[in-house]
Every structure is written in structure tokens, then in C-alpha cells.
Scaffold this motif. Structure first.
Motif, PDB file in Angstrom:
ATOM      1  N   GLY A   1      -6.245  -1.293  -6.413  1.00  0.00           N
ATOM      2  CA  GLY A   1      -7.232  -0.242  -6.248  1.00  0.00           C
ATOM      3  C   GLY A   1      -6.607   1.107  -5.968  1.00  0.00           C
ATOM      4  O   GLY A   1      -5.395   1.237  -5.784  1.00  0.00           O
ATOM      5  N   LEU A   2      -7.476   2.135  -5.935  1.00  0.00           N
ATOM      6  CA  LEU A   2      -7.078   3.516  -5.682  1.00  0.00           C
ATOM      7  C   LEU A   2      -8.036   4.142  -4.678  1.00  0.00           C
ATOM      8  O   LEU A   2      -9.230   3.817  -4.671  1.00  0.00           O
ATOM      9  CB  LEU A   2      -7.100   4.335  -6.980  1.00  0.00           C
ATOM     10  N   GLY A   3      -7.525   5.042  -3.861  1.00  0.00           N
ATOM     11  CA  GLY A   3      -8.360   5.742  -2.894  1.00  0.00           C
ATOM     12  C   GLY A   3      -7.970   7.198  -2.805  1.00  0.00           C
ATOM     13  O   GLY A   3      -6.817   7.571  -3.065  1.00  0.00           O
ATOM     14  N   LEU A   4      -8.923   8.065  -2.431  1.00  0.00           N
ATOM     15  CA  LEU A   4      -8.681   9.490  -2.335  1.00  0.00           C
ATOM     16  C   LEU A   4      -9.526  10.047  -1.197  1.00  0.00           C
ATOM     17  O   LEU A   4     -10.710   9.708  -1.068  1.00  0.00           O
ATOM     18  CB  LEU A   4      -9.044  10.182  -3.646  1.00  0.00           C
ATOM     19  N   ALA A   5      -8.932  10.899  -0.364  1.00  0.00           N
ATOM     20  CA  ALA A   5      -9.656  11.523   0.739  1.00  0.00           C
ATOM     21  C   ALA A   5      -9.205  12.970   0.878  1.00  0.00           C
ATOM     22  O   ALA A   5      -8.043  13.305   0.609  1.00  0.00           O
ATOM     23  CB  ALA A   5      -9.418  10.769   2.044  1.00  0.00           C
ATOM     24  N   TYR A   6     -10.147  13.825   1.313  1.00  0.00           N
ATOM     25  CA  TYR A   6      -9.834  15.237   1.526  1.00  0.00           C
ATOM     26  C   TYR A   6     -10.465  15.681   2.834  1.00  0.00           C
ATOM     27  O   TYR A   6     -11.640  15.406   3.101  1.00  0.00           O
ATOM     28  CB  TYR A   6     -10.373  16.094   0.378  1.00  0.00           C
ATOM     29  N   ALA A   7      -9.684  16.360   3.661  1.00  0.00           N
ATOM     30  CA  ALA A   7     -10.174  16.870   4.947  1.00  0.00           C
ATOM     31  C   ALA A   7      -9.753  18.316   5.101  1.00  0.00           C
ATOM     32  O   ALA A   7      -8.568  18.661   4.907  1.00  0.00           O
ATOM     33  CB  ALA A   7      -9.621  16.032   6.098  1.00  0.00           C
TER      34      ALA A   7
ATOM     35  N   LYS B   1       0.841  -1.194   0.000  1.00  0.00           N
ATOM     36  CA  LYS B   1       0.000   0.000   0.000  1.00  0.00           C
ATOM     37  C   LYS B   1       0.879   1.248   0.000  1.00  0.00           C
ATOM     38  O   LYS B   1       1.770   1.391   0.831  1.00  0.00           O
ATOM     39  CB  LYS B   1      -0.917   0.017   1.222  1.00  0.00           C
ATOM     40  N   LEU B   2       0.595   2.155  -0.932  1.00  0.00           N
ATOM     41  CA  LEU B   2       1.284   3.448  -1.017  1.00  0.00           C
ATOM     42  C   LEU B   2       0.319   4.537  -0.595  1.00  0.00           C
ATOM     43  O   LEU B   2      -0.841   4.559  -1.019  1.00  0.00           O
ATOM     44  CB  LEU B   2       1.759   3.712  -2.441  1.00  0.00           C
ATOM     45  N   SER B   3       0.776   5.472   0.244  1.00  0.00           N
ATOM     46  CA  SER B   3      -0.044   6.603   0.676  1.00  0.00           C
ATOM     47  C   SER B   3       0.759   7.881   0.525  1.00  0.00           C
ATOM     48  O   SER B   3       1.938   7.931   0.905  1.00  0.00           O
ATOM     49  CB  SER B   3      -0.465   6.450   2.143  1.00  0.00           C
ATOM     50  N   GLY B   4       0.130   8.910  -0.050  1.00  0.00           N
ATOM     51  CA  GLY B   4       0.769  10.211  -0.198  1.00  0.00           C
ATOM     52  C   GLY B   4      -0.112  11.296   0.385  1.00  0.00           C
ATOM     53  O   GLY B   4      -1.347  11.221   0.274  1.00  0.00           O
ATOM     54  N   ARG B   5       0.473  12.308   0.998  1.00  0.00           N
ATOM     55  CA  ARG B   5      -0.284  13.393   1.625  1.00  0.00           C
ATOM     56  C   ARG B   5       0.214  14.736   1.131  1.00  0.00           C
ATOM     57  O   ARG B   5       1.426  14.997   1.127  1.00  0.00           O
ATOM     58  CB  ARG B   5      -0.147  13.313   3.152  1.00  0.00           C
ATOM     59  N   TRP B   6      -0.734  15.585   0.736  1.00  0.00           N
ATOM     60  CA  TRP B   6      -0.444  16.944   0.299  1.00  0.00           C
ATOM     61  C   TRP B   6      -1.481  17.864   0.934  1.00  0.00           C
ATOM     62  O   TRP B   6      -2.595  17.998   0.431  1.00  0.00           O
ATOM     63  CB  TRP B   6      -0.510  17.050  -1.220  1.00  0.00           C
ATOM     64  N   GLY B   7      -1.112  18.454   2.073  1.00  0.00           N
ATOM     65  CA  GLY B   7      -2.070  19.261   2.806  1.00  0.00           C
ATOM     66  C   GLY B   7      -3.219  18.395   3.297  1.00  0.00           C
ATOM     67  O   GLY B   7      -3.020  17.378   3.961  1.00  0.00           O
ATOM     68  N   GLY B   8      -4.451  18.778   2.946  1.00  0.00           N
ATOM     69  CA  GLY B   8      -5.613  18.006   3.364  1.00  0.00           C
ATOM     70  C   GLY B   8      -5.951  16.847   2.459  1.00  0.00           C
ATOM     71  O   GLY B   8      -6.910  16.104   2.715  1.00  0.00           O
ATOM     72  N   LEU B   9      -5.178  16.651   1.388  1.00  0.00           N
ATOM     73  CA  LEU B   9      -5.457  15.594   0.412  1.00  0.00           C
ATOM     74  C   LEU B   9      -4.595  14.372   0.680  1.00  0.00           C
ATOM     75  O   LEU B   9      -3.382  14.475   0.843  1.00  0.00           O
ATOM     76  CB  LEU B   9      -5.189  16.117  -0.997  1.00  0.00           C
ATOM     77  N   THR B  10      -5.231  13.195   0.724  1.00  0.00           N
ATOM     78  CA  THR B  10      -4.526  11.921   0.879  1.00  0.00           C
ATOM     79  C   THR B  10      -4.893  11.005  -0.284  1.00  0.00           C
ATOM     80  O   THR B  10      -6.079  10.797  -0.564  1.00  0.00           O
ATOM     81  CB  THR B  10      -4.898  11.227   2.201  1.00  0.00           C
TER      82      THR B  10
END
Length: 356
Positions: free
Chosen positions: A208-214, A178-187
Motif C-alpha cells: 500500500g501507499l500513504g500520504l499526509a500533509y500538515a 515500511k518506508l517513510s519519507g518527509r519533505w517539510g509538511g509532507l509525509t
């Protein structure tokens, strides 16, 4: 069981040595959750039933478990990480999965300011996406349709999809990266599961792919993931949801869908719509009300499903200890539960959860 106990004792014995290493942080943690439950139309495992049952259940609020996690400072903002975690039936003291030492997590990885990479047994992107937007906040796993159906913990298909190690669900995968990247509120997340089936590189694989924003009180989270069984039949699943914290009130809603090929010309499609609110009525008291609607479509079978309401009250005795009460009501549609079982089901629970 002796091997499981031996592994646990070895880890605990090593803990002081790890703790004395200046560059390494090691944490022993866990949850013990037990509650009394009365259910009509459900078994102690919360499956449809013809009668009623009293039970002492483990993991009604939060799944009982224990684990070890650690990290090492590699310099330059980089760290090495690992996590080993095992489910526990606290009512009997038995492991939740006797076939695996660490059924919930067994991975090692690297992390820096940009993100992380993890290798081993870990949650899918669907599970990661559901976590911040589930109306029940991931409580009551055995009755929560977002955990069971949307995130495939209990997909009910009777076939192993992806390298899950079981034919009952695909909430976690073995042999996964699993790869995870964070740019400010975007993951952003990406995941590949290696099936490890000899001479069939795609069998039991997943990606698969996932995207989250906080941002502030708003969280939006979604993911798509596909799984193959040993015969290369696919299961495709997706989820998208949002949560909004507005003062003392949290609102959440989510939509999930999965479609699996279960035979040469047969398919099962499941859809989940959920919504709910949590109100911090007092500084130490949270009240939650949720509704889940589940629809199922199968080849050569009538469409069916169910609706489920869950109400939850939680009082914080301390930072680590909480007492709770829960009420759930399920109305099955078109004989989803089976002809021998009740057309509706109701459960009432109360218990104590302590984390360490």
C-alpha cells in the motif's frame, strides 16, 4: 505466560546496561488505563447483546500496554531504531495476546533526515493515516469505528487478510517493511507485507501507499492498502480525512471504505463516515463529541449498518495522569446486531489513565 514473564524480566534487567551506553537511548514506557462501565445492549467486550452488563474495563481511554523503544546515533544524522510493545489487560494482569510476546510492535529500522525504514510487526498504512484525523483522537478502540472498521482492527470477516496473525483484524502485520519519507509538511509512506506462505508468494501478502500533509493547524491524511488471504482473495481498503485546529477547537472528519472477497462469488463492502469536534473548554479539560455512520453491503444479504454517537470528557490531573468520562449510543440498522439482541445500545464509562 511464564515465557512472557521471562521475556519482560530479561528486558528490564538489561535496561540499566543499555542506559549506560552513551550513544544509545533506551526508554521503558507504557499506559495503564482502567474504568468502570455500564452498558445496555452491549457485552463487556462491546459486542451486541440482549441485556445489560457492569464491567471493569482496560483500555477505555487508551489501550493499556507496555513497551521498550531505543535508538543509537550512527553519525551523519543517521540513527538505528527499535520498538517492542505488548498489549495488557490491566484489569486481570494478563497479556492482551497470549500468542505473541509483543503483539503491538516488534520492529527494527534506520532513520535519517529524509525518512526511515522499519522491518517487522507494525501498524498498517491505514492505521497510520487514521491516527491524526480520527474525531475521537484514537480513543476507545473497542467502540471506535475508525479503528475497528476503517483501519480493520475488527473487520468481522472471519478470515486472515495479510500476515496479521489473526482472522479478526488486520490493523498490524507481521513480516512487514515500511518506508517513510518527509519533505517539510509532507509525509509519504509505502508498505509491503510478506506472507511467507510456502510456494505461494502472494498468499497473506499486502502492499500500500500513504500520504499526509500538515501545515499550521491543518492536517490531511490518507492511505490505500490491499491484503490477500491464504486463498489469494483480496481485501482492498482506503481512507481519507482532515483535521483543523482552530484556537481551542479541533474539527475532524474522515471517510473510509473496504471491499473484501469472502468466497468464490461473495463480497463484503464496509463504509465509514465520521465527524466530530474537541473543545478545550479549560486549560485542563477537553470535551469531545463525535458521530460515526457505518454501512455494510454483502452478497445475497440485505444492506445494514449502524450509527454511533460518542461523547468524551477528559480532565488532566498532571502531564501523565487523566480522569475521563464517556457516553456512547448506537442505533443498529436492518438487524445488523442480530435478531436476539437489542435494537439500540448505550454505554457509560468513567476511569483513570496513567502513562509512564
Amino acid at each position: 505466560m511464564k515465557n512472557m514473564t521471562g521475556a519482560a524480566c530479561a528486558l528490564l534487567a538489561c535496561a540499566p546496561a543499555f542506559a549506560q551506553t552513551a550513544s544509545t537511548g533506551l526508554t521503558l514506557y507504557g499506559v495503564v488505563d482502567l474504568g468502570l462501565r455500564h452498558a445496555s445492549g452491549l457485552t463487556a467486550a462491546n459486542a451486541p447483546a440482549p441485556g445489560s452488563q457492569h464491567s471493569l474495563g482496560s483500555g477505555i481511554h487508551t489501550t493499556s500496554r507496555w513497551g521498550v523503544r531505543g535508538s543509537e546515533d550512527l553519525g551523519g544524522g543517521a540513527r538505528a531504531l527499535f520498538n517492542l510493545e505488548s498489549g495488557l489487560n490491566a484489569d486481570t494482569g494478563a497479556p492482551a495476546n497470549s500468542a505473541k510476546y509483543f503483539d503491538r510492535a516488534s520492529w527494527v529500522g534506520l532513520q535519517n533526515a529524509w525518512g526511515s525504514i522499519a522491518l517487522g510487526r507494525q501498524t498498517t498504512l491505514l492505521a497510520d493515516a487514521i491516527s491524526p484525523v480520527d474525531p475521537l483522537a484514537m480513543r476507545f478502540a473497542s467502540v471506535n469505528p475508525n479503528i475497528g472498521v476503517t483501519a480493520l482492527s475488527q473487520h468481522g470477516l472471519g478470515t486472515e487478510y495479510g500476515s496479521a496473525g489473526a482472522n479478526t483484524g488486520s490493523y498490524r502485520l507481521d513480516n512487514a517493511v515500511k518506508l517513510s519519507g518527509r519533505w517539510g509538511g509532507l509525509t509519504a509512506r509505502a508498505m509491503v507485507g510478506v506472507g511467507e506462505v510456502a510456494s505461494q508468494s502472494s498468499a497473506l501478502s499486502s502492499h500500500g501507499l500513504g500520504l499526509a500533509y500538515a501545515d499550521g493547524g491543518l492536517t490531511v491524511s490518507g492511505a490505500w492498502q490491499t491484503f490477500k488471504d491464504a486463498n489469494l482473495r483480496p481485501l482492498d481498503a482506503a481512507t481519507l480525512g482532515a483535521a483543523w485546529q482552530w484556537g481551542s477547537v479541533r474539527l475532524a472528519a474522515n471517510a473510509g471504505r473496504s471491499k473484501a472477497q469472502t468466497g468464490a462469488a461473495t463480497h463484503t463492502e464496509q463504509r465509514v463516515l465520521s465527524t466530530g469536534a474537541t473543545w478545550a473548554a479549560l486549560p485542563l479539560l477537553d470535551l469531545t463529541a463525535t458521530y460515526y455512520k457505518i454501512d455494510r453491503t454483502r452478497t445475497a444479504a440485505a444492506d445494514d449498518g449502524y450509527g454511533r454517537m460518542v461523547a468524551f470528557a477528559e480532565y488532566k490531573l498532571s502531564r501523565r495522569t487523566r480522569v475521563y468520562a464517556e457516553l456512547d449510543h448506537t442505533r443498529w440498522r436492518n438487524n445488523f446486531q442480530g435478531a436476539a439482541n437489542k435494537r439500540t445500545a448505550t454505554g457509560v464509562s468513567a476511569g483513570v489513565m496513567h502513562s509512564f
